[in-house]
Structures are given as structure tokens and as C-alpha cells.
Design a protein around this motif. Structure first.
Motif, PDB file in Angstrom:
ATOM      1  N   VAL A   1      44.751 -22.815 -87.651  1.00 23.27           N
ATOM      2  CA  VAL A   1      44.385 -24.484 -87.741  1.00 23.27           C
ATOM      3  C   VAL A   1      43.145 -24.622 -87.104  1.00 23.27           C
ATOM      4  CG1 VAL A   1      45.088 -26.861 -87.918  1.00 23.27           C
ATOM      5  CG2 VAL A   1      46.595 -24.860 -88.242  1.00 23.27           C
TER       6      VAL A   1
ATOM      7  N   ASP B   1      43.260 -25.500 -92.636  1.00 22.62           N
ATOM      8  CA  ASP B   1      44.292 -24.423 -92.473  1.00 22.62           C
ATOM      9  C   ASP B   1      43.753 -23.189 -93.261  1.00 22.62           C
ATOM     10  OD1 ASP B   1      46.466 -22.738 -92.245  1.00 22.62           O
ATOM     11  OD2 ASP B   1      47.982 -24.368 -92.699  1.00 22.62           O
TER      12      ASP B   1
ATOM     13  N   LYS C   1      46.461 -21.282 -95.581  1.00 23.98           N
ATOM     14  CA  LYS C   1      46.588 -21.676 -96.814  1.00 23.98           C
ATOM     15  C   LYS C   1      45.387 -21.836 -97.491  1.00 23.98           C
ATOM     16  CE  LYS C   1      50.694 -24.464 -95.204  1.00 23.98           C
ATOM     17  NZ  LYS C   1      51.095 -25.965 -95.089  1.00 23.98           N
TER      18      LYS C   1
ATOM     19  N   THR D   1      42.196 -27.928 -97.030  1.00 22.13           N
ATOM     20  CA  THR D   1      41.776 -28.928 -95.797  1.00 22.13           C
ATOM     21  C   THR D   1      43.143 -30.103 -95.935  1.00 22.13           C
ATOM     22  OG1 THR D   1      39.534 -28.724 -96.633  1.00 22.13           O
ATOM     23  CG2 THR D   1      40.070 -30.889 -95.459  1.00 22.13           C
ATOM     24  N   LEU D   2      43.472 -30.203 -94.654  1.00 22.25           N
ATOM     25  CA  LEU D   2      44.563 -31.117 -94.287  1.00 22.25           C
ATOM     26  C   LEU D   2      44.114 -32.440 -94.091  1.00 22.25           C
ATOM     27  CD1 LEU D   2      46.257 -28.658 -91.807  1.00 22.25           C
ATOM     28  CD2 LEU D   2      46.955 -28.788 -94.354  1.00 22.25           C
ATOM     29  N   ALA D   3      43.132 -32.716 -93.286  1.00 22.49           N
ATOM     30  CA  ALA D   3      42.699 -34.348 -93.131  1.00 22.49           C
ATOM     31  C   ALA D   3      41.380 -33.989 -92.910  1.00 22.49           C
ATOM     32  CB  ALA D   3      43.597 -34.843 -92.197  1.00 22.49           C
TER      33      ALA D   3
ATOM     34  N   LEU E   1      46.174 -37.638 -89.089  1.00 18.84           N
ATOM     35  CA  LEU E   1      47.023 -36.552 -88.402  1.00 18.84           C
ATOM     36  C   LEU E   1      48.156 -37.141 -88.378  1.00 18.84           C
ATOM     37  CD1 LEU E   1      44.228 -34.642 -86.303  1.00 18.84           C
ATOM     38  CD2 LEU E   1      45.089 -33.810 -88.902  1.00 18.84           C
TER      39      LEU E   1
ATOM     40  N   TYR F   1      50.621 -29.764 -86.256  1.00 25.25           N
ATOM     41  CA  TYR F   1      49.239 -29.798 -86.543  1.00 25.25           C
ATOM     42  C   TYR F   1      48.779 -30.765 -85.287  1.00 25.25           C
ATOM     43  CZ  TYR F   1      49.726 -27.876 -91.018  1.00 25.25           C
ATOM     44  OH  TYR F   1      50.062 -27.102 -92.183  1.00 25.25           O
TER      45      TYR F   1
ATOM     46  N   GLN G   1      37.093 -32.226 -90.304  1.00 29.38           N
ATOM     47  CA  GLN G   1      37.901 -31.901 -91.092  1.00 29.38           C
ATOM     48  C   GLN G   1      38.989 -30.899 -90.547  1.00 29.38           C
ATOM     49  OE1 GLN G   1      36.701 -30.509 -94.872  1.00 29.38           O
ATOM     50  NE2 GLN G   1      35.286 -29.125 -94.001  1.00 29.38           N
TER      51      GLN G   1
ATOM     52  N   LEU H   1      50.745 -36.065 -91.061  1.00 28.15           N
ATOM     53  CA  LEU H   1      51.002 -34.660 -91.009  1.00 28.15           C
ATOM     54  C   LEU H   1      52.226 -34.062 -90.171  1.00 28.15           C
ATOM     55  CD1 LEU H   1      47.621 -33.211 -91.326  1.00 28.15           C
ATOM     56  CD2 LEU H   1      49.032 -33.796 -93.247  1.00 28.15           C
ATOM     57  N   ASP H   2      52.577 -32.899 -90.393  1.00 27.87           N
ATOM     58  CA  ASP H   2      53.561 -32.125 -89.329  1.00 27.87           C
ATOM     59  C   ASP H   2      53.138 -32.150 -88.148  1.00 27.87           C
ATOM     60  OD1 ASP H   2      56.038 -31.010 -88.902  1.00 27.87           O
ATOM     61  OD2 ASP H   2      55.320 -29.028 -89.757  1.00 27.87           O
TER      62      ASP H   2
END
Length: 125
Positions: free
Chosen positions: A30, A47, A50, A53-55, A88, A95, A44, A91-92
Motif C-alpha cells: 500500500v 493498493d 489489488k 485506488t482506495l482513496a 481514510l 490502511y 491517492q 477504510l479498514d
């Protein structure tokens, strides 16, 4: 109007970007990628496992656009960092720790202000 980048400057920036990315690949999957142009600042969270883009946040957001009048500055970068941290939080929890991919940007000025603000908000990198 600012002069365009010379060929030597462009090669130096490309080498710096390649060097930074090679170091980051071994550290974490990440990464927080930042990019700064003369007018805007973009961040941004990516990950790489995967491929998603997570955020993301930038100075193009309406909340930040009022702060950054014409050019990006340290205050606008701090506002982007707070906006990014808010995204963020949804999110989990795993992260909250990532690596900073500054690309071809040097770690001074706007990039440093953004990173310092994120660290003060409890993120580790």
C-alpha cells in the motif's frame, strides 16, 4: 511564464521517480502516491496487490479550491491532507500505515507540509 523543463531536468526527474519506486516495491503493498504541478496537488492511496485506488484527494476539490487561489501552497496541502485523512478513516484500520511515493517530487515545501499534516493526524509512513 515559467520556462519549460530542460532535457537534463527531465532526465533527472525520471531517474528520481524510478529510484523511489524501486525502493518502495520491497517495503509495502500500500503506497501513498503524491503529485505536484504548478497549480494543483494530488494524493491517492494505492493498493498494488489489488491494483486499486482506495482513496484520493486533490486541490481540485471544491472545499480546497477556495483555499488554493491560483497556485498550490503549503496551506492548501494541509487542507488536502485533512480531507484525505477523513476519507481514510472510513477504510479498514490496516490502511493507517503505508509508504510515501513522492515520485519525481522532492521532499520539501508542499510535499513535506502534506506529509507532516498526515503524520500529525496519526498516520504512519
Amino acid at each position: 511564464m515559467e520556462p519549460a523543463m530542460s532535457l537534463c531536468d527531465l532526465k533527472r526527474a525520471t531517474r528520481r521517480k524510478r529510484r523511489v519506486r524501486l525502493k518502495l516495491r520491497s517495503l509495502s503493498s500500500v503506497r501513498l502516491s503524491v503529485f505536484k504541478s504548478n497549480r494543483h496537488f494530488y494524493a491517492q492511496l494505492i493498493d498494488d496487490e489489488k491494483g486499486a485506488t482506495l482513496a484520493a484527494a486533490s486541490t481540485l476539490e471544491p472545499d480546497v479550491l477556495a483555499t488554493a487561489k491560483r497556485r498550490v501552497n503549503s496551506e492548501a496541502a494541509r487542507v488536502v491532507a485533512r480531507l484525505f485523512a477523513g476519507r481514510l478513516d472510513g477504510l479498514d484500520a490496516n490502511y493507517r500505515k503505508f509508504v510515501l511515493d513522492r515520485g519525481s517530487c522532492r521532499y520539501i515545501g508542499v510535499v513535506a507540509a502534506f506529509a507532516d499534516e498526515l503524520r500529525s493526524l496519526g498516520f504512519e509512513f
